[in-house]
Design a protein around this motif. Structure first.
Motif, PDB file in Angstrom:
ATOM      1  N   TRP A  51       0.832  -1.204   0.000  1.00 38.18           N
ATOM      2  CA  TRP A  51       0.000   0.000   0.000  1.00 38.18           C
ATOM      3  C   TRP A  51       0.867   1.254   0.000  1.00 38.18           C
ATOM      4  O   TRP A  51       1.917   1.277   0.631  1.00 38.18           O
ATOM      5  N   THR A  52       0.401   2.290  -0.678  1.00 36.54           N
ATOM      6  CA  THR A  52       0.951   3.635  -0.538  1.00 36.54           C
ATOM      7  C   THR A  52      -0.228   4.565  -0.289  1.00 36.54           C
ATOM      8  O   THR A  52      -1.366   4.251  -0.640  1.00 36.54           O
ATOM      9  N   GLN A  53       0.055   5.699   0.321  1.00 40.90           N
ATOM     10  CA  GLN A  53      -1.005   6.681   0.510  1.00 40.90           C
ATOM     11  C   GLN A  53      -0.935   7.671  -0.636  1.00 40.90           C
ATOM     12  O   GLN A  53       0.122   8.245  -0.910  1.00 40.90           O
ATOM     13  N   GLY A  54      -2.062   7.854  -1.317  1.00 46.38           N
ATOM     14  CA  GLY A  54      -2.140   8.810  -2.412  1.00 46.38           C
ATOM     15  C   GLY A  54      -2.481  10.199  -1.900  1.00 46.38           C
ATOM     16  O   GLY A  54      -2.683  10.404  -0.695  1.00 46.38           O
ATOM     17  N   LYS A  55      -2.529  11.133  -2.828  1.00 51.65           N
ATOM     18  CA  LYS A  55      -2.906  12.510  -2.488  1.00 51.65           C
ATOM     19  C   LYS A  55      -4.347  12.515  -1.984  1.00 51.65           C
ATOM     20  O   LYS A  55      -5.232  11.925  -2.608  1.00 51.65           O
ATOM     21  N   ASP A  56      -4.591  13.193  -0.864  1.00 47.94           N
ATOM     22  CA  ASP A  56      -5.930  13.254  -0.287  1.00 47.94           C
ATOM     23  C   ASP A  56      -6.963  13.754  -1.290  1.00 47.94           C
ATOM     24  O   ASP A  56      -6.662  14.580  -2.159  1.00 47.94           O
ATOM     25  N   MET A  57      -8.197  13.275  -1.112  1.00 49.58           N
ATOM     26  CA  MET A  57      -9.310  13.792  -1.893  1.00 49.58           C
ATOM     27  C   MET A  57      -9.449  15.289  -1.603  1.00 49.58           C
ATOM     28  O   MET A  57      -9.088  15.746  -0.519  1.00 49.58           O
TER      29      MET A  57
END
Length: 177
Positions: A51-57
């Motif tokens: 998993w990676t964290q993407g740019k927030d909504m």
């Protein structure tokens, strides 16, 4: 799949999944500990199995329509942290980890469902803030190449929630079963 680091006990409640470019994207929903709406985006890469964290909504929202094609995930409607139905629409480019605002729908649609078919992103049913739980029979179709919206009446059974039973019929329009 293993847990995301931010939520070791499970993904946000009511987050929305999408799949493109060999990746699973989950976004939005509610923090499972506080029940507060979140802007989180997580991307699972099946190649690296991580998993990676993407740019927030761009904003907190839940119960929105989602659909994916190519490298983009489209989201529309849902409701904000104050439970106001939304008509805003965004596209998330998974490759570039960037959000782009798109033309809004003609009306707000909470608890709507999304499906991509060919060159269209369909946003099915939902309801306005003041019509809580009164699901519409209409849907809206976003033409991916031109950015134009079309409203289509009578494609959904009025009052029936679309959240778990939307597909595409032989005519290319959303159907329920």
């Amino acid at each position: 799949l293993g847990p995301v680091s931010k939520y070791p006990d499970g993904l946000p409640l009511f987050c929305q999944p999408a799949s493109c470019e060999g990746k699973l994207i989950v976004m939005g929903g509610w923090n499972p500990a506080s029940y507060d709406p979140v802007r989180d985006v997580f991307v699972y890469d099946f190649t690296t199995q991580g998993w990676t964290q993407g740019k927030d909504m761009p904003s907190k929202r839940s119960f929105f329509a989602v659909g994916a094609i190519g490298s983009k995930v489209y989201l529309a409607g849902g409701h904000d942290e104050n439970k106001n139905a939304l008509k805003s629409v965004w596209a998330y480019n998974v490759s570039e980890d960037e959000w782009v605002e798109l033309t809004q729908m003609s009306q707000e649609r909470d608890e709507c469902e999304g499906v991509v078919n060919g060159d269209k992103f369909w946003v099915v049913s939902g309801y306005k803030t003041e019509a809580q739980g009164e699901f519409e029979s209409s849907c809206e179709s976003y033409q991916l190449d031109t950015g134009d919206w079309s409203r289509v009446e009578g494609v959904w059974k009025p009052g029936k929630c679309p959240r778990s039973c939307v597909g595409v019929g032989n005519d290319g329009k959303p159907v329920s079963w």
